[in-house]
Design a protein around this motif. Structure first.
Motif, mmCIF file in Angstrom:
data_model
loop_
_atom_site.group_PDB
_atom_site.id
_atom_site.type_symbol
_atom_site.label_atom_id
_atom_site.label_comp_id
_atom_site.label_asym_id
_atom_site.label_seq_id
_atom_site.Cartn_x
_atom_site.Cartn_y
_atom_site.Cartn_z
ATOM 1 N N LYS A 157 59.673 -37.627 18.116
ATOM 2 C CA LYS A 157 59.411 -36.815 19.621
ATOM 3 C C LYS A 157 59.179 -35.372 19.573
ATOM 4 O O LYS A 157 60.153 -34.525 18.956
ATOM 5 C CB LYS A 157 60.444 -37.238 20.478
ATOM 6 C CG LYS A 157 60.451 -38.953 20.517
ATOM 7 C CD LYS A 157 61.540 -39.508 21.519
ATOM 8 C CE LYS A 157 61.420 -40.918 21.471
ATOM 9 N NZ LYS A 157 62.347 -41.631 22.249
ATOM 10 N N PRO A 158 58.596 -34.833 20.452
ATOM 11 C CA PRO A 158 58.515 -33.331 20.531
ATOM 12 C C PRO A 158 59.752 -32.540 20.876
ATOM 13 O O PRO A 158 59.942 -31.639 20.165
ATOM 14 C CB PRO A 158 57.608 -33.288 21.928
ATOM 15 C CG PRO A 158 56.609 -34.395 21.994
ATOM 16 C CD PRO A 158 57.696 -35.349 21.367
ATOM 17 N N GLU A 159 60.710 -33.156 21.668
ATOM 18 C CA GLU A 159 62.014 -32.499 21.854
ATOM 19 C C GLU A 159 62.794 -32.655 20.514
ATOM 20 O O GLU A 159 63.466 -31.545 20.459
ATOM 21 C CB GLU A 159 62.839 -33.290 23.006
ATOM 22 C CG GLU A 159 62.177 -33.130 24.398
ATOM 23 C CD GLU A 159 62.278 -31.611 24.758
ATOM 24 O OE1 GLU A 159 63.297 -30.915 24.168
ATOM 25 O OE2 GLU A 159 61.380 -31.097 25.355
ATOM 26 N N SER A 160 62.478 -33.390 19.593
ATOM 27 C CA SER A 160 63.210 -33.469 18.343
ATOM 28 C C SER A 160 62.768 -32.446 17.463
ATOM 29 O O SER A 160 63.564 -32.059 16.678
ATOM 30 C CB SER A 160 63.364 -34.871 17.663
ATOM 31 O OG SER A 160 63.818 -35.739 18.381
ATOM 32 N N ILE A 161 61.391 -32.443 17.431
ATOM 33 C CA ILE A 161 60.686 -31.237 16.725
ATOM 34 C C ILE A 161 61.159 -30.028 17.118
ATOM 35 O O ILE A 161 61.518 -29.107 16.344
ATOM 36 C CB ILE A 161 59.169 -31.459 16.835
ATOM 37 C CG1 ILE A 161 58.736 -32.587 16.344
ATOM 38 C CG2 ILE A 161 58.485 -30.424 16.330
ATOM 39 C CD1 ILE A 161 57.186 -33.114 16.510
ATOM 40 N N ARG A 185 66.735 -24.982 15.087
ATOM 41 C CA ARG A 185 67.832 -24.881 14.054
ATOM 42 C C ARG A 185 67.350 -24.019 12.732
ATOM 43 O O ARG A 185 68.272 -23.424 12.314
ATOM 44 C CB ARG A 185 68.101 -26.302 13.633
ATOM 45 C CG ARG A 185 69.043 -27.265 14.530
ATOM 46 C CD ARG A 185 69.898 -28.257 13.834
ATOM 47 N NE ARG A 185 68.800 -29.080 13.014
ATOM 48 C CZ ARG A 185 68.171 -30.235 13.891
ATOM 49 N NH1 ARG A 185 68.355 -30.657 14.818
ATOM 50 N NH2 ARG A 185 67.377 -31.068 12.857
ATOM 51 N N LYS A 186 66.091 -24.144 12.596
ATOM 52 C CA LYS A 186 65.546 -23.259 11.452
ATOM 53 C C LYS A 186 65.168 -21.818 11.667
ATOM 54 O O LYS A 186 64.836 -21.134 10.767
ATOM 55 C CB LYS A 186 64.070 -24.181 10.934
ATOM 56 C CG LYS A 186 64.552 -25.323 10.197
ATOM 57 C CD LYS A 186 63.371 -25.980 9.654
ATOM 58 C CE LYS A 186 63.725 -27.244 8.611
ATOM 59 N NZ LYS A 186 64.175 -26.791 7.325
ATOM 60 N N GLY A 187 65.371 -21.568 12.944
ATOM 61 C CA GLY A 187 64.920 -20.441 13.295
ATOM 62 C C GLY A 187 63.444 -20.012 13.387
ATOM 63 O O GLY A 187 63.048 -18.737 13.346
ATOM 64 N N GLU A 233 55.559 -26.006 8.889
ATOM 65 C CA GLU A 233 56.856 -25.862 8.322
ATOM 66 C C GLU A 233 57.639 -27.054 8.045
ATOM 67 O O GLU A 233 58.525 -27.440 7.279
ATOM 68 C CB GLU A 233 57.798 -24.930 9.141
ATOM 69 C CG GLU A 233 57.218 -23.513 9.015
ATOM 70 C CD GLU A 233 57.228 -22.763 7.596
ATOM 71 O OE1 GLU A 233 57.859 -23.305 6.748
ATOM 72 O OE2 GLU A 233 56.318 -21.764 7.564
ATOM 73 N N LEU A 234 57.366 -28.327 9.099
ATOM 74 C CA LEU A 234 58.039 -29.315 8.998
ATOM 75 C C LEU A 234 57.271 -30.471 8.406
ATOM 76 O O LEU A 234 56.245 -30.836 8.631
ATOM 77 C CB LEU A 234 58.533 -29.682 10.615
ATOM 78 C CG LEU A 234 59.210 -28.660 11.322
ATOM 79 C CD1 LEU A 234 59.506 -29.423 12.713
ATOM 80 C CD2 LEU A 234 60.250 -28.436 10.641
ATOM 81 N N ARG A 235 58.059 -31.306 7.454
ATOM 82 C CA ARG A 235 57.533 -32.310 6.583
ATOM 83 C C ARG A 235 57.599 -33.562 7.002
ATOM 84 O O ARG A 235 57.191 -34.396 6.285
ATOM 85 C CB ARG A 235 57.653 -31.635 4.857
ATOM 86 C CG ARG A 235 57.277 -30.485 4.637
ATOM 87 C CD ARG A 235 57.549 -30.110 3.175
ATOM 88 N NE ARG A 235 57.044 -29.065 2.613
ATOM 89 C CZ ARG A 235 57.195 -28.650 1.431
ATOM 90 N NH1 ARG A 235 58.001 -29.708 0.624
ATOM 91 N NH2 ARG A 235 56.674 -27.496 1.017
ATOM 92 N N ASP A 236 58.751 -33.866 7.875
ATOM 93 C CA ASP A 236 59.180 -35.187 8.144
ATOM 94 C C ASP A 236 58.751 -35.449 9.753
ATOM 95 O O ASP A 236 59.406 -36.383 10.309
ATOM 96 C CB ASP A 236 60.476 -35.132 8.207
ATOM 97 C CG ASP A 236 61.284 -34.222 8.870
ATOM 98 O OD1 ASP A 236 60.797 -33.253 9.713
ATOM 99 O OD2 ASP A 236 62.657 -34.449 9.040
ATOM 100 N N ILE A 237 57.636 -34.881 10.284
ATOM 101 C CA ILE A 237 57.379 -35.404 11.444
ATOM 102 C C ILE A 237 56.885 -36.944 11.498
ATOM 103 O O ILE A 237 57.260 -37.550 12.469
ATOM 104 C CB ILE A 237 56.169 -34.308 12.105
ATOM 105 C CG1 ILE A 237 56.979 -33.076 12.527
ATOM 106 C CG2 ILE A 237 55.551 -34.932 13.528
ATOM 107 C CD1 ILE A 237 55.769 -31.864 12.877
ATOM 108 N N ALA A 238 56.004 -36.952 10.659
ATOM 109 C CA ALA A 238 55.584 -38.511 10.378
ATOM 110 C C ALA A 238 56.504 -38.941 9.347
ATOM 111 O O ALA A 238 56.278 -38.645 8.103
ATOM 112 C CB ALA A 238 54.120 -38.498 10.062
ATOM 113 N N GLY A 239 57.236 -40.180 9.469
ATOM 114 C CA GLY A 239 57.926 -40.738 8.437
ATOM 115 C C GLY A 239 57.719 -42.106 8.232
ATOM 116 O O GLY A 239 57.734 -43.080 9.372
#
Length: 212
Positions: free
Chosen positions: A54-58, A64-66, A77-83
């Motif tokens: 979800k957008p809020e989780s992203i 957290r990663k700054g 940068e994020l590789r787990d948006i779709a799992g």
């Protein structure tokens, strides 16, 4: 910094491409499973479950990663948006699925972590793949990150329990529970090995009967 409503809608629209990527990989997995059933009379895949963050989780992960709170940053940068979580009956089936998925021409393997051969310190076992999948849109083609977690049913049961305990204790699990979870993980590993052995014995008996 909060995500405004208009920006939130933009994020939701952009997440559609991740749905298409999940559709692509789910289709590939289902085809492989049906083919195996037809040729070998065996389904290597017991269950497939997919999700999109979800957008809020992203947003929280970017914080957290700054990283910047932008769609472009998230996609880069994020590789787990779709799992996708794939559960198999036997350990051999896990490696079979990994090989078949990674051998497909339009799948780009980005990273693989084998937590079966090298479990995490808490006992967690699974194989994690990061792949890139081409998504063909009306006006462009886009390669999208998808994370696959492939494990046995027993591994999945253990992981689900550990996840619940992890958040119940707000990531600070008592030492006694950690020890019990590690012991349970070893039991799961022994169970998977025994089930694999029995399955191979049954297959060998079938093979001999066919030859006779």
């Amino acid at each position: 910094m909060e995500i405004e409503k208009t920006q939130l809608q933009a994020w939701r629209n952009e997440m559609l491409v991740y749905k298409f990527a999940l559709d692509e990989v789910n289709t590939k997995l289902n085809i492989l499973n049906e083919e195996f059933q037809f040729i070998h009379n065996h389904n290597p895949i017991e269950h497939i479950k997919s999700r999109i963050k979800k957008p809020e989780s992203i947003k929280k992960k970017l914080e957290r990663k700054g990283l910047n709170l932008s769609i472009e940053e998230a996609k880069r940068e994020l590789r787990d948006i779709a799992g996708i979580r794939v559960t198999c009956s036997f350990v051999n089936d896990i490696y079979r699925i990994v090989d078949l998925i990674c051998s497909q021409d339009d799948i780009e393997l980005v990273d693989i972590k084998d937590y079966i051969k090298k479990p995490k310190p808490n006992g967690y076992r699974s194989i994690h793949l990061i792949v890139k999948v081409p998504v063909f849109l009306a006006e462009r083609k886009e390669k999208v990150f998808v994370e696959l977690q492939i494990r046995t049913i027993a591994m999945d049961t253990w992981a689900s329990l550990e996840h619940k305990i992890f958040y119940k204790y707000e990531r600070d699990i008592p030492v006694e529970l950690k020890d019990q979870l590690k012991e349970a993980a070893n039991t799961v590993h022994a169970l998977d090995a025994k089930m694999q052995y029995i399955n191979e014995e049954v297959n060998e008996i079938k093979r001999i009967n066919v030859e006779v």
